[in-house]
Design a protein around this motif. Sequence first.
Motif, mmCIF file in Angstrom:
data_model
loop_
_atom_site.group_PDB
_atom_site.id
_atom_site.type_symbol
_atom_site.label_atom_id
_atom_site.label_comp_id
_atom_site.label_asym_id
_atom_site.label_seq_id
_atom_site.Cartn_x
_atom_site.Cartn_y
_atom_site.Cartn_z
ATOM 1 N N TYR A 61 0.833 -1.202 0.000
ATOM 2 C CA TYR A 61 0.000 0.000 0.000
ATOM 3 C C TYR A 61 0.867 1.251 0.000
ATOM 4 O O TYR A 61 0.551 2.237 -0.677
ATOM 5 C CB TYR A 61 -0.906 0.002 1.232
ATOM 6 N N LEU A 62 1.943 1.227 0.785
ATOM 7 C CA LEU A 62 2.826 2.392 0.859
ATOM 8 C C LEU A 62 3.419 2.705 -0.515
ATOM 9 O O LEU A 62 3.422 3.868 -0.961
ATOM 10 C CB LEU A 62 3.946 2.139 1.870
ATOM 11 N N LEU A 65 -7.175 0.687 3.950
ATOM 12 C CA LEU A 65 -6.054 1.482 3.457
ATOM 13 C C LEU A 65 -5.456 2.334 4.573
ATOM 14 O O LEU A 65 -4.241 2.494 4.659
ATOM 15 C CB LEU A 65 -6.514 2.375 2.306
ATOM 16 N N LEU A 66 -6.314 2.857 5.451
ATOM 17 C CA LEU A 66 -5.860 3.768 6.500
ATOM 18 C C LEU A 66 -4.896 3.104 7.480
ATOM 19 O O LEU A 66 -4.075 3.782 8.094
ATOM 20 C CB LEU A 66 -7.055 4.329 7.268
ATOM 21 N N GLN A 125 -0.682 9.209 7.218
ATOM 22 C CA GLN A 125 -1.820 9.370 6.318
ATOM 23 C C GLN A 125 -1.994 10.830 5.905
ATOM 24 O O GLN A 125 -2.260 11.125 4.726
ATOM 25 C CB GLN A 125 -3.101 8.860 6.985
ATOM 26 N N GLN A 142 -6.831 7.494 -4.452
ATOM 27 C CA GLN A 142 -6.259 7.169 -3.141
ATOM 28 C C GLN A 142 -6.510 8.286 -2.134
ATOM 29 O O GLN A 142 -6.745 8.035 -0.944
ATOM 30 C CB GLN A 142 -4.752 6.911 -3.283
ATOM 31 N N ILE A 170 0.635 11.946 3.290
ATOM 32 C CA ILE A 170 0.303 11.479 1.945
ATOM 33 C C ILE A 170 -0.914 12.210 1.403
ATOM 34 O O ILE A 170 -0.994 12.504 0.199
ATOM 35 C CB ILE A 170 0.091 9.952 1.957
ATOM 36 N N LEU A 171 -1.876 12.527 2.289
ATOM 37 C CA LEU A 171 -3.052 13.289 1.866
ATOM 38 C C LEU A 171 -2.666 14.640 1.270
ATOM 39 O O LEU A 171 -3.292 15.118 0.324
ATOM 40 C CB LEU A 171 -3.989 13.515 3.063
ATOM 41 N N VAL A 184 -10.679 9.199 7.186
ATOM 42 C CA VAL A 184 -10.021 9.205 8.494
ATOM 43 C C VAL A 184 -10.709 10.202 9.433
ATOM 44 O O VAL A 184 -10.747 10.006 10.649
ATOM 45 C CB VAL A 184 -8.517 9.538 8.353
ATOM 46 N N LEU A 229 -8.420 7.962 1.574
ATOM 47 C CA LEU A 229 -7.792 8.380 2.830
ATOM 48 C C LEU A 229 -8.643 9.406 3.588
ATOM 49 O O LEU A 229 -8.512 9.538 4.812
ATOM 50 C CB LEU A 229 -6.404 8.971 2.569
ATOM 51 N N PHE A 283 -2.092 10.019 13.093
ATOM 52 C CA PHE A 283 -2.310 9.703 11.675
ATOM 53 C C PHE A 283 -1.384 10.523 10.779
ATOM 54 O O PHE A 283 -1.696 10.753 9.611
ATOM 55 C CB PHE A 283 -3.775 9.980 11.293
ATOM 56 N N LEU A 332 0.703 4.078 -2.706
ATOM 57 C CA LEU A 332 0.306 5.427 -2.307
ATOM 58 C C LEU A 332 1.300 6.483 -2.766
ATOM 59 O O LEU A 332 0.912 7.594 -3.142
ATOM 60 C CB LEU A 332 0.143 5.496 -0.785
#
Length: 258
Positions: free
Chosen positions: A99-100, A160-161, A198, A230, A201-202, A237, A234, A195, A103
């Motif tokens: 996933y990483l 995913l989170l 996350q 993606q 990446i967001l 969250v 995310l 988080f 992402l």
Amino acid sequence: DALKSVGYFDENNIVEDIATSVNMAINGWTGVYYNKKLVFGRAPVTMQGYINQQWRWMYGSLSLMPKIVKKILLSKKFSPKQKLDWFATSTWYIFGWFYLIFLISPILEIVGIRVLTINNLLYLLAWLPYTILLMTTFTLSQVSKKAPLRFVFYNMAANLLIFPLSISTSISVLLKKSKSFTTARTGGNIPLYRFWPQFTILILLPLAAIYLILQHNTFSYITAFWAFFQFTLLMPVFWLNKTPRASSMDDPAFKNSM
């Protein structure tokens, strides 16, 4: 007889059901899928409870990998199909690493490192059909259980989170560092600062997507689409990490009348 032959439930592992199944398979027993509901329960209702549950499943399952490799994958008693099934079972919880990579693939594309595929033709012939089939199968399986589409989306988002949890747990298993047992019925919402992977990446995904769109080529458009997709997964969250409404299902099964 099957349970008795392996000394009953394996309480040396925090996922005693899977550990016991492994022991029975090694002992020559064959599992049969019985398609009938016998027991009902409730899934975790808080983010902390969900993480507690997933950590336990991850740590316990990954801890079984050496036994599965030695006693099943390297054994002549099991068929290739059985070995493939057990390999998939034992390695599923390292999904966080994949996933990483997925992402950050739009970010890597900016510096010239292609992750999604090598070229457009390979993407159209292999990667895209596989992804569509996978997501369609998952969605239909949930809808067939009468799950609302928003719950299907939440399910995908929650999975995913927790990619950082998968990464940290797999490292903990390698270092043999465990932690105290916690149940899925405890905990509430989690401080947002936890988080930070996350959120990082967001922030980077839409920036990378805009840059890729400005490149005006097919592969950049494809990668930008996945960046926005993606980003969408995310976003929950903010509302998955909240205190749920009280439910009678959370009442104790037995109450002390004293």
